[in-house]
Design an enzyme around this catalytic site. Structure first.
Site, PDB file in Angstrom:
ATOM      1  N   GLU A 280       0.828  -1.213   0.000  1.00 33.77           N
ATOM      2  CA  GLU A 280       0.000   0.000   0.000  1.00 33.77           C
ATOM      3  C   GLU A 280       0.860   1.261   0.000  1.00 33.77           C
ATOM      4  O   GLU A 280       0.492   2.273  -0.615  1.00 33.77           O
ATOM      5  CB  GLU A 280      -0.945   0.004   1.204  1.00 33.77           C
ATOM      6  CG  GLU A 280      -2.085  -0.989   1.095  1.00 33.77           C
ATOM      7  CD  GLU A 280      -2.944  -0.769  -0.136  1.00 33.77           C
ATOM      8  OE1 GLU A 280      -3.356   0.386  -0.376  1.00 33.77           O
ATOM      9  OE2 GLU A 280      -3.184  -1.736  -0.881  1.00 33.77           O
ATOM     10  N   TRP A 283       1.515   1.684  -3.506  1.00 33.28           N
ATOM     11  CA  TRP A 283       0.383   2.283  -4.232  1.00 33.28           C
ATOM     12  C   TRP A 283       0.420   3.806  -4.106  1.00 33.28           C
ATOM     13  O   TRP A 283       0.139   4.534  -5.064  1.00 33.28           O
ATOM     14  CB  TRP A 283      -0.922   1.715  -3.683  1.00 33.28           C
ATOM     15  CG  TRP A 283      -2.173   2.197  -4.352  1.00 33.28           C
ATOM     16  CD1 TRP A 283      -3.065   3.090  -3.854  1.00 33.28           C
ATOM     17  CD2 TRP A 283      -2.691   1.805  -5.634  1.00 33.28           C
ATOM     18  NE1 TRP A 283      -4.109   3.289  -4.738  1.00 33.28           N
ATOM     19  CE2 TRP A 283      -3.903   2.510  -5.843  1.00 33.28           C
ATOM     20  CE3 TRP A 283      -2.250   0.933  -6.622  1.00 33.28           C
ATOM     21  CZ2 TRP A 283      -4.675   2.374  -6.993  1.00 33.28           C
ATOM     22  CZ3 TRP A 283      -3.022   0.793  -7.775  1.00 33.28           C
ATOM     23  CH2 TRP A 283      -4.208   1.499  -7.958  1.00 33.28           C
ATOM     24  N   TRP A 311     -22.153  11.192 -19.373  1.00 36.41           N
ATOM     25  CA  TRP A 311     -22.564  11.363 -17.978  1.00 36.41           C
ATOM     26  C   TRP A 311     -23.995  11.880 -17.898  1.00 36.41           C
ATOM     27  O   TRP A 311     -24.452  12.598 -18.780  1.00 36.41           O
ATOM     28  CB  TRP A 311     -21.626  12.346 -17.267  1.00 36.41           C
ATOM     29  CG  TRP A 311     -20.189  11.908 -17.232  1.00 36.41           C
ATOM     30  CD1 TRP A 311     -19.160  12.480 -17.919  1.00 36.41           C
ATOM     31  CD2 TRP A 311     -19.634  10.824 -16.504  1.00 36.41           C
ATOM     32  NE1 TRP A 311     -17.999  11.810 -17.655  1.00 36.41           N
ATOM     33  CE2 TRP A 311     -18.252  10.776 -16.783  1.00 36.41           C
ATOM     34  CE3 TRP A 311     -20.157   9.865 -15.636  1.00 36.41           C
ATOM     35  CZ2 TRP A 311     -17.389   9.841 -16.233  1.00 36.41           C
ATOM     36  CZ3 TRP A 311     -19.297   8.920 -15.086  1.00 36.41           C
ATOM     37  CH2 TRP A 311     -17.944   8.913 -15.374  1.00 36.41           C
ATOM     38  N   ASN A 348     -11.104   2.746   3.195  1.00 41.24           N
ATOM     39  CA  ASN A 348     -10.807   2.635   1.766  1.00 41.24           C
ATOM     40  C   ASN A 348     -11.764   1.714   1.025  1.00 41.24           C
ATOM     41  O   ASN A 348     -12.136   1.988  -0.120  1.00 41.24           O
ATOM     42  CB  ASN A 348      -9.370   2.159   1.553  1.00 41.24           C
ATOM     43  CG  ASN A 348      -8.969   2.219   0.092  1.00 41.24           C
ATOM     44  OD1 ASN A 348      -8.983   3.284  -0.512  1.00 41.24           O
ATOM     45  ND2 ASN A 348      -8.656   1.070  -0.486  1.00 41.24           N
ATOM     46  N   TRP A 366     -16.662  11.485 -12.297  1.00 37.28           N
ATOM     47  CA  TRP A 366     -15.760  11.204 -11.182  1.00 37.28           C
ATOM     48  C   TRP A 366     -15.122  12.487 -10.641  1.00 37.28           C
ATOM     49  O   TRP A 366     -14.794  12.576  -9.453  1.00 37.28           O
ATOM     50  CB  TRP A 366     -14.669  10.219 -11.608  1.00 37.28           C
ATOM     51  CG  TRP A 366     -13.798  10.699 -12.734  1.00 37.28           C
ATOM     52  CD1 TRP A 366     -13.996  10.524 -14.066  1.00 37.28           C
ATOM     53  CD2 TRP A 366     -12.589  11.453 -12.611  1.00 37.28           C
ATOM     54  NE1 TRP A 366     -12.989  11.124 -14.795  1.00 37.28           N
ATOM     55  CE2 TRP A 366     -12.103  11.691 -13.924  1.00 37.28           C
ATOM     56  CE3 TRP A 366     -11.850  11.943 -11.537  1.00 37.28           C
ATOM     57  CZ2 TRP A 366     -10.927  12.408 -14.186  1.00 37.28           C
ATOM     58  CZ3 TRP A 366     -10.681  12.661 -11.785  1.00 37.28           C
ATOM     59  CH2 TRP A 366     -10.233  12.883 -13.093  1.00 37.28           C
ATOM     60  N   TRP A 389      -9.923   7.818  -7.595  1.00 36.18           N
ATOM     61  CA  TRP A 389     -11.153   8.092  -8.344  1.00 36.18           C
ATOM     62  C   TRP A 389     -11.064   7.579  -9.776  1.00 36.18           C
ATOM     63  O   TRP A 389     -12.031   6.995 -10.301  1.00 36.18           O
ATOM     64  CB  TRP A 389     -11.484   9.581  -8.311  1.00 36.18           C
ATOM     65  CG  TRP A 389     -12.256   9.918  -7.078  1.00 36.18           C
ATOM     66  CD1 TRP A 389     -11.766  10.392  -5.895  1.00 36.18           C
ATOM     67  CD2 TRP A 389     -13.661   9.746  -6.887  1.00 36.18           C
ATOM     68  NE1 TRP A 389     -12.778  10.532  -4.980  1.00 36.18           N
ATOM     69  CE2 TRP A 389     -13.954  10.154  -5.566  1.00 36.18           C
ATOM     70  CE3 TRP A 389     -14.699   9.305  -7.694  1.00 36.18           C
ATOM     71  CZ2 TRP A 389     -15.247  10.116  -5.047  1.00 36.18           C
ATOM     72  CZ3 TRP A 389     -15.990   9.272  -7.183  1.00 36.18           C
ATOM     73  CH2 TRP A 389     -16.259   9.669  -5.878  1.00 36.18           C
TER      74      TRP A 389
END
Length: 481
Positions: A280, A283, A311, A348, A366, A389
């Site tokens: 992580e 990440w 959208w 998360n 988003w 996102w």
């Protein structure tokens, strides 16, 4: 004036004394040090710190000033513009050198480059340092010399290059500069970082901003949570994550210190119980890597096909507001959005679920979700907010396929199996049986009545049909893919 020219130390999101390369470099000169924080949010536009970040920043600056005072110095706070403040300080004090630690947001990166050029043109020694990441975003490239767009390959390359130097220990004393009083300096309170209304009460109960809180949280997680992180991290009803993200964002603890603490406790970055958490941290590095190489991504999809995504516009404002307020009628989502508003943080697993609902079931962009998170998260970080996102929306690097649409009912049943998380944040549902807790609209009327719930009155009807909206989202994907 002081016999020795002082060194200006410009603090930004590196509010710590431990493992601070700019501080270490300044101390090595033997000169007195002028610690400076310059408040210049306009220079970070269009991503100035949001309301929750400003709350954290206030208390982090207060804690950092106290730590400096305990070591014989203090933090001098100024209002920007940054270049003007630094030039005036150098002129007033005769300082010949300025140090700071690097930031990677596009606006601050461009600003810092420009400032460095001006200061060097003025004849000042001006050095920036790596403090926020394990690897500079430009250090890890693929065999073709190009940036990575797949995390697993990126992280393998990182692990091959991983050399953890010992972190710099915090100094016991920081020599201060006493040659002049800075009339332009201001009090922390004058920055008006705190909210005018009392919406931050839950923040105080949840967080301890500052380096002391960061170190304490890291020790507690490594001792009590690291071994179970691989499984517990998916359970929002448990304290299974480190909650170090805001401390890392504000630089109250360095990723190198966190990794060193883990390795010192016997952790291994390639295997064992520590590997999932170390991954992580990788990440997080990937987020900075992508933001550096693709600086357009906070606003534009990395996958350019999504520029043409259809959208929804009808009822968009109404559904977005219901989502923001935790009033979607879908308990697992509402629990997450209420946790966010109350604490400035969201688990998360739930972040992925609420983002999936917004971008796929509600078909809202988003970017609007990223903006809401930016204003309400205490750990709002441009690199990682953008990465998360775009990943969930299916339009970023290494993204979840667009057709992977989280079902919030099934997610709640799987990761909040006893309903503790939903019952905490949606107490109006607390008396519902587990069978119906994650989908109260399926409960018989007598069950709802026994639980004291009238749908549409005590708790909303769902604002979207999950099955029908999933079909519509897949149809929209077919139009652009």
């Amino acid at each position: 004036m002081h016999a020795t020219a002082p060194v200006i130390l410009w603090f930004r999101r590196d509010l710590r004394l431990d493992d601070n390369p700019a501080l270490s470099a300044a101390l090595s000169s033997g000169a007195p040090i002028i610690p400076v924080y310059i408040h210049a949010p306009d220079e970070e536009a269009p991503w100035q710190p949001g309301a929750a970040s400003r709350w954290w920043l206030h208390w982090s600056l207060a804690a950092f000033d106290a730590a400096l005072r305990a070591r014989g110095n203090r933090l001098w706070i100024f209002n920007g513009p940054s270049l003007t403040v630094l030039q005036q300080l150098a002129h007033e004090t005769g300082a010949q050198a300025i140090h700071w630690n690097r930031l990677y947001d596009p606006a601050t990166r461009e600003r810092d480059t420009r400032i460095k050029q001006h200061l060097r043109a003025d004849g000042l020694g001006c050095e920036s340092h790596k403090a926020q990441v394990l690897f500079e975003p430009w250090e890890i490239l693929n065999s073709s010399g190009q940036p990575y767009r797949v995390f697993s390959a990126f992280w393998r390359a990182c692990v091959r290059s991983l050399q953890i130097e010992s972190p710099h220990p915090p100094p016991e004393h920081i020599p201060s500069y006493t040659g002049i009083k800075f009339n332009a300096a201001c009090a922390l309170k004058s920055l008006a970082l705190l909210p005018s209304s009392n919406w931050d009460a839950g923040f105080h109960a949840t967080w301890e901003p500052g380096e002391t809180g960061a170190i304490a949280r890291a020790h507690a997680f490594i001792e009590h949570g690291l071994a179970d992180y691989g499984t517990a991290r998916d359970r929002p009803d448990q304290l299974g994550t480190s909650r170090l993200s805001p401390h890392l964002h504000f630089g109250e603890i360095s990723p190198r210190r966190v990794l060193h603490m883990i390795l010192s406790s016997g952790g291994d970055p390639t295997q064992g119980t520590a590997e999932p958490y170390i991954r992580e941290l990788g990440w997080r590095e990937f987020g900075y890597h992508l933001l550096h190489h693709f600086p357009q991504t906070p606003d534009a999809p990395l996958d350019e096909r999504f520029q043409a995504f259809p959208w929804a516009t009808e009822r968009a404002e109404m559904t977005r507001t219901a989502w923001q307020r935790g009033q979607t009628g879908i308990p697992f989502v509402d629990a997450g959005m209420r946790e966010l508003w109350h604490t400035g943080w969201m688990h998360n697993r739930v972040r992925m679920v609420v983002a999936s609902l917004l971008t796929k079931n509600l078909l809202l962009p988003w970017q609007s979700g990223a903006r809401w998170f930016w204003d309400t998260l205490v750990d709002a970080d441009l690199a990682n907010n953008t990465l998360g996102w775009q990943w969930t929306a299916g339009c970023g690097a290494d993204a979840a396929p667009y057709f992977r649409i989280f079902n919030p009912v099934l997610q709640g049943q799987r990761f909040d199996p006893d309903g503790a998380y939903v019952r905490h944040w949606c107490p109006e549902l607390a008396r519902l049986p587990d069978k119906y807790l994650q989908q109260p609209w399926t409960a018989p009327q007598n069950v709802l009545a026994a639980a004291g719930i009238r749908l549409g009155h005590d708790y909303p009807q769902p604002i979207v049909d999950l099955a029908q909206s999933r079909t519509q989202a897949l149809a929209a994907w077919e139009r652009i893919k």
